[in-house]
Design a protein around this motif. Structure first.
Motif, PDB file in Angstrom:
ATOM      1  N   VAL A   1      15.577  23.667 -25.414  1.00 59.88           N
ATOM      2  CA  VAL A   1      16.671  22.699 -25.398  1.00 59.88           C
ATOM      3  C   VAL A   1      16.242  21.332 -24.876  1.00 59.88           C
ATOM      4  N   SER A   2      15.877  21.260 -23.594  1.00 58.70           N
ATOM      5  CA  SER A   2      15.625  19.963 -22.961  1.00 58.70           C
ATOM      6  C   SER A   2      14.785  20.157 -21.707  1.00 58.70           C
TER       7      SER A   2
ATOM      8  N   TYR B   1      23.942  16.394 -22.614  1.00 58.39           N
ATOM      9  CA  TYR B   1      22.859  16.526 -23.572  1.00 58.39           C
ATOM     10  C   TYR B   1      23.216  15.817 -24.879  1.00 58.39           C
ATOM     11  N   THR B   2      22.218  15.628 -25.712  1.00 64.81           N
ATOM     12  CA  THR B   2      22.463  15.046 -27.036  1.00 64.81           C
ATOM     13  C   THR B   2      23.072  16.110 -27.942  1.00 64.81           C
TER      14      THR B   2
ATOM     15  N   LEU C   1      21.291  24.577 -27.408  1.00 63.31           N
ATOM     16  CA  LEU C   1      21.835  25.338 -26.288  1.00 63.31           C
ATOM     17  C   LEU C   1      22.872  26.353 -26.760  1.00 63.31           C
TER      18      LEU C   1
ATOM     19  N   GLU D   1      20.536  18.712 -28.764  1.00 58.61           N
ATOM     20  CA  GLU D   1      20.263  19.588 -27.618  1.00 58.61           C
ATOM     21  C   GLU D   1      21.409  20.573 -27.407  1.00 58.61           C
ATOM     22  N   TYR D   2      22.644  20.105 -27.584  1.00 56.84           N
ATOM     23  CA  TYR D   2      23.783  21.020 -27.462  1.00 56.84           C
ATOM     24  C   TYR D   2      23.740  22.091 -28.546  1.00 56.84           C
TER      25      TYR D   2
ATOM     26  N   SER E   1      28.267  23.635 -24.701  1.00 55.39           N
ATOM     27  CA  SER E   1      27.092  24.507 -24.646  1.00 55.39           C
ATOM     28  C   SER E   1      27.388  25.903 -25.185  1.00 55.39           C
TER      29      SER E   1
END
Length: 198
Positions: free
Chosen positions: A47-48, A151-152, A159, A155-156, A101
């Motif tokens: 994810v990040s 998050y972007t 996730l 990224e979400y 998320s």
């Protein structure tokens, strides 16, 4: 090697219980606790690099680890502690990561565990805990406020996939564990009936 074997033996002794439902609860609790340290790594890898919120999940680790110990005093309380800890951990993670998320999906295995862990005479407890899982979603979804990290969109999405796969894996694991309990119970019943007929 000896230390590893001794550790595994100690872990088995700690989780062992003559009641198959309690033993299953102990096993799942320790399985979840053992996987928690890896969650920040999954988050960082998939994810990040901003994984700070993941460390909040460690607050629930002692409660998962305590399930087998509590079972020595009260099997009912120990079985209840497992899904209740899962629900509390899910609510905390929803606050930390935000509802985007999809971490609330973990309420599903919590409800499933609540319904599997208790016998017919304990259904009040089972329904109460399962109902709590649904109420947490209905009452808290969209009301957590700003997450700890924003998050972007990409990224979400990652996730969401991570949490969906993890929740599905936990639900599947619970189903397999309890199907084995049922199979052993049916095997014992068949063995007993064959001995009587013999």
């Amino acid at each position: 090697m000896r230390r590893a074997r001794a550790f595994i033996a100690a872990l088995r002794a700690y989780s062992d219980h003559p009641d198959p439902l309690v033993a299953s609860s102990n096993f799942i609790a320790l399985l979840v606790a053992s996987n928690q340290p890896f969650y920040p790594l999954y988050l960082w890898w998939l994810v990040s690099t901003d994984i700070a919120p993941a460390f909040g999940t460690f607050l629930s680790t002692p409660f998962f680890l305590a399930v087998p110990a509590l079972a020595r005093r009260s099997t009912l309380a120990a079985r209840a502690l497992l899904p209740l800890t899962g629900i509390c951990n899910t609510v905390l993670c929803a606050k930390l990561f935000g509802v985007h998320s999809a971490v609330e999906v973990f309420l599903i295995p919590c409800a499933v565990l609540a319904l599997l862990l208790f016998r017919p005479g304990e259904r009040v407890v089972a329904f109460a805990i399962a109902g709590l899982a649904f109420l947490c979603f209905l009452l808290l979804h969209g009301r957590y406020g700003a997450p700890a990290v924003a998050y972007t969109a990409a990224e979400y999405a990652a996730l969401m996939r991570l949490n969906a796969v993890s929740a599905a894996a936990l639900t599947t694991c619970a189903a397999l564990v309890f199907s084995n309990v049922l199979a052993r119970a049916e095997g014992s019943a068949e063995s007993g009936s064959s001995q009587k007929s013999g």
